[in-house]
Design a protein around this motif. Structure first.
Motif, short mmCIF file in Angstrom:
data_model
loop_
_atom_site.label_atom_id
_atom_site.label_comp_id
_atom_site.label_asym_id
_atom_site.label_seq_id
_atom_site.Cartn_x
_atom_site.Cartn_y
_atom_site.Cartn_z
N GLY A 306 0.90 -1.23 -0.26
CA GLY A 306 0.18 0.34 -0.17
C GLY A 306 0.51 1.18 0.08
N PRO A 308 2.90 5.15 -1.42
CA PRO A 308 2.39 5.75 -2.07
C PRO A 308 2.47 6.28 -3.60
N THR A 311 6.68 7.52 -3.46
CA THR A 311 8.26 7.08 -3.25
C THR A 311 8.29 5.76 -3.93
N LEU A 344 1.47 -1.04 -4.76
CA LEU A 344 0.59 -0.45 -4.68
C LEU A 344 -0.51 -0.94 -5.00
N ARG A 347 -8.15 1.18 -5.89
CA ARG A 347 -8.69 2.20 -5.04
C ARG A 347 -9.75 0.29 -4.68
N GLU A 434 -0.53 -0.14 4.10
CA GLU A 434 -0.92 1.15 4.47
C GLU A 434 -2.39 1.51 3.86
N GLU A 435 -2.41 2.76 4.40
CA GLU A 435 -3.68 3.07 3.43
C GLU A 435 -4.05 4.04 2.35
N TRP A 436 -2.57 4.01 1.26
CA TRP A 436 -2.58 5.09 0.16
C TRP A 436 -3.91 3.68 -1.15
N ARG A 437 -4.28 4.51 -1.41
CA ARG A 437 -4.83 3.17 -2.12
C ARG A 437 -4.75 4.02 -4.15
N VAL A 438 -5.10 3.80 -5.00
CA VAL A 438 -4.70 4.78 -6.79
C VAL A 438 -5.68 4.28 -7.27
#
Length: 448
Positions: A306, A308, A311, A344, A347, A434-438
């Motif tokens: 997860g 971003p 990075t 990555l 969503r 982690e909370e990042w979603r693409v």
């Protein structure tokens, strides 16, 4: 009226206990007959004890590992209660209780500093590690109890170093508040695992009752020990050593008794490695006893789940290469020089997508570091892919990753089927993304 004399109309039970039969009487009333063995008084006392200290519906309402865990948890709580009493006596002696030369204000300042330092530790630890406690509940539970024993030892030794007494007890208070956060959070995670009928509150409440009873027993034993250890440091240290060994052993047995059906990274690594070697998925009862319990377990290939986008790449070309031919809800980026893989998540990625992404990273790790030959793939193709991962320049990694996507599409459906058949839960996981979603389909949406 039909003669029903002696006929059983129905049977009734309270969970798996207290079976009883209903028979008709000549006057039309129902007669209740309890199916109990001899010793009814003993059974009644046992039933009362179970209703007070065990969740309603036990054993069907809790996980199969509940009793073994609670027995060892009770033993460790008793041992911790004894060593805690020894530490309290030492701290009180250190702040001046019984010493005519000490002042109340000095003792109060020491106690306030101790509590204040602990509060700071609680906030910092919850901020830095709070999101990781669910994923590795067993490891953090064992860590908390080891740290608790260290804090108690510091308090027992503190009076021997009067010049550093305040510093020692403040450090001990800092550790104990970390123990409180880690222990409380992991207890909640284990309670969620044990509760099988949406009865978390009942399981938690009964666990509190058990702990209260054990602490009461510990207090009674402590009342007998205090006169013996008041002026006997050798006996104090001996009792601390004895009960600390018991405490650590009981904690180890307690966490080893827990059999989690949800996948964290350590358990997924174990079952996937077994799957590659033997083409079968081991169940929770086989994998859990092999799970490492020492914090600091790391995969040889560092994984960020997860991550971003900024990075992992700042190049439009690299991002577009990662998207080419990708039909999954995750993108994987491999940095060979750092020995790291970043994933990555889309969503729309669900639990199965997260499990597949993590499995993909483990597959890369197997190609780089493990000497595992999978039965699902051609051996020569695997050896060639492994050679290219080690020898080709970094700018060829995208091509290699594209091939691993194709291989994962062949392996994962069978692996997922094996997970389900073996009893693993796949609709949720403890992989700690982690909370990042693409959402990389947004450009396509705008073009229509």
């Amino acid at each position: 009226m039909t003669d029903l004399g002696g006929q059983v109309l129905c049977t009734e039970s309270y969970g798996s206990r207290n079976a009883q039969r209903y028979q008709p009487l000549p006057d039309g009333r129902l007669s209740c007959v309890l199916d109990r063995p001899e010793g009814q008084g003993y059974r009644s006392l046992q039933d009362v004890f179970m209703s007070v200290f065990l969740p309603q519906g036990y054993p069907e309402s809790v996980s199969p590992d509940y009793l073994a865990y609670q027995i060892w948890d009770t033993v460790q709580a008793f041992a911790s209660s004894i060593t805690g009493t020894l530490a309290t006596q030492a701290v009180l002696k250190g702040v001046g209780v019984g010493d005519e030369t000490s002042t109340v204000s000095a003792a109060t300042v020491t106690w306030i500093l101790k509590d204040g330092t602990g509060m700071l530790g609680r906030i910092l630890f919850a901020w830095s590690k709070g999101s990781k406690l669910d994923c590795d509940a067993k490891q953090w539970r064992l860590f908390a109890d080891v740290l608790n024993d260290v804090a108690i030892l510091m308090e027992i030794l503190a009076p021997a170093f009067p010049a550093c007494f305040t510093l020692i007890v403040c450090t001990s208070g800092f550790f104990k508040c970390i123990v409180g956060v880690a222990g409380g959070a992991t207890r909640a995670a284990l309670t969620m695992h044990q509760a099988r009928r949406d009865n978390m509150a009942d399981v938690s409440a009964k666990d509190g009752s058990q702990e209260t009873l054990v602490n009461l027993a510990g207090l009674l034993v402590s009342l007998l020990l205090i006169p013996l250890v008041a002026d006997n440091l050798r006996l104090t240290y001996s009792l601390y050593g004895l009960f600390t060994v018991l405490h650590l052993y009981a904690n180890y047995r307690a966490v080893r008794a827990v059999c989690m059906e949800t996948l964290n990274r350590a358990r997924l690594r174990l079952v996937f490695c077994h799957f590659l070697e033997r083409a079968e998925v081991p169940g929770p009862a086989i994998a859990n006893p092999q799970e490492p319990l020492v914090l600091g377990f790391r995969q040889q290939l560092k994984m960020t789940l997860g991550a971003p986008l900024h990075t992992v790449t700042s190049s439009v070309a690299d991002f577009q290469k990662a998207l080419e031919g990708n039909a999954t809800n995750y993108l994987i980026f491999f940095n060979r020089s750092e020995g790291a893989v970043s994933i990555l998540l889309h969503r729309r990625a669900g639990s199965v997508d997260v499990i597949k992404a993590c499995t993909h990273a483990l597959f890369l790790e197997s190609l780089l570091y493990w000497d595992v030959a999978t039965r699902f793939l051609d051996k020569r193709a695997v050896l060639d892919l492994r050679r290219r991962l080690h020898e080709e320049p970094n700018d060829k990694d995208c091509a290699v990753l594209s091939e691993t996507h194709w291989l994962m599409d062949r392996i994962f459906p069978e692996f997922l089927k094996g997970l389900t058949a073996a009893g693993w839960v796949t609709d949720r996981n403890l992989l700690g993304p982690e909370e990042w979603r693409v959402d990389w389909n947004i450009a396509g949406k705008k073009s229509h």
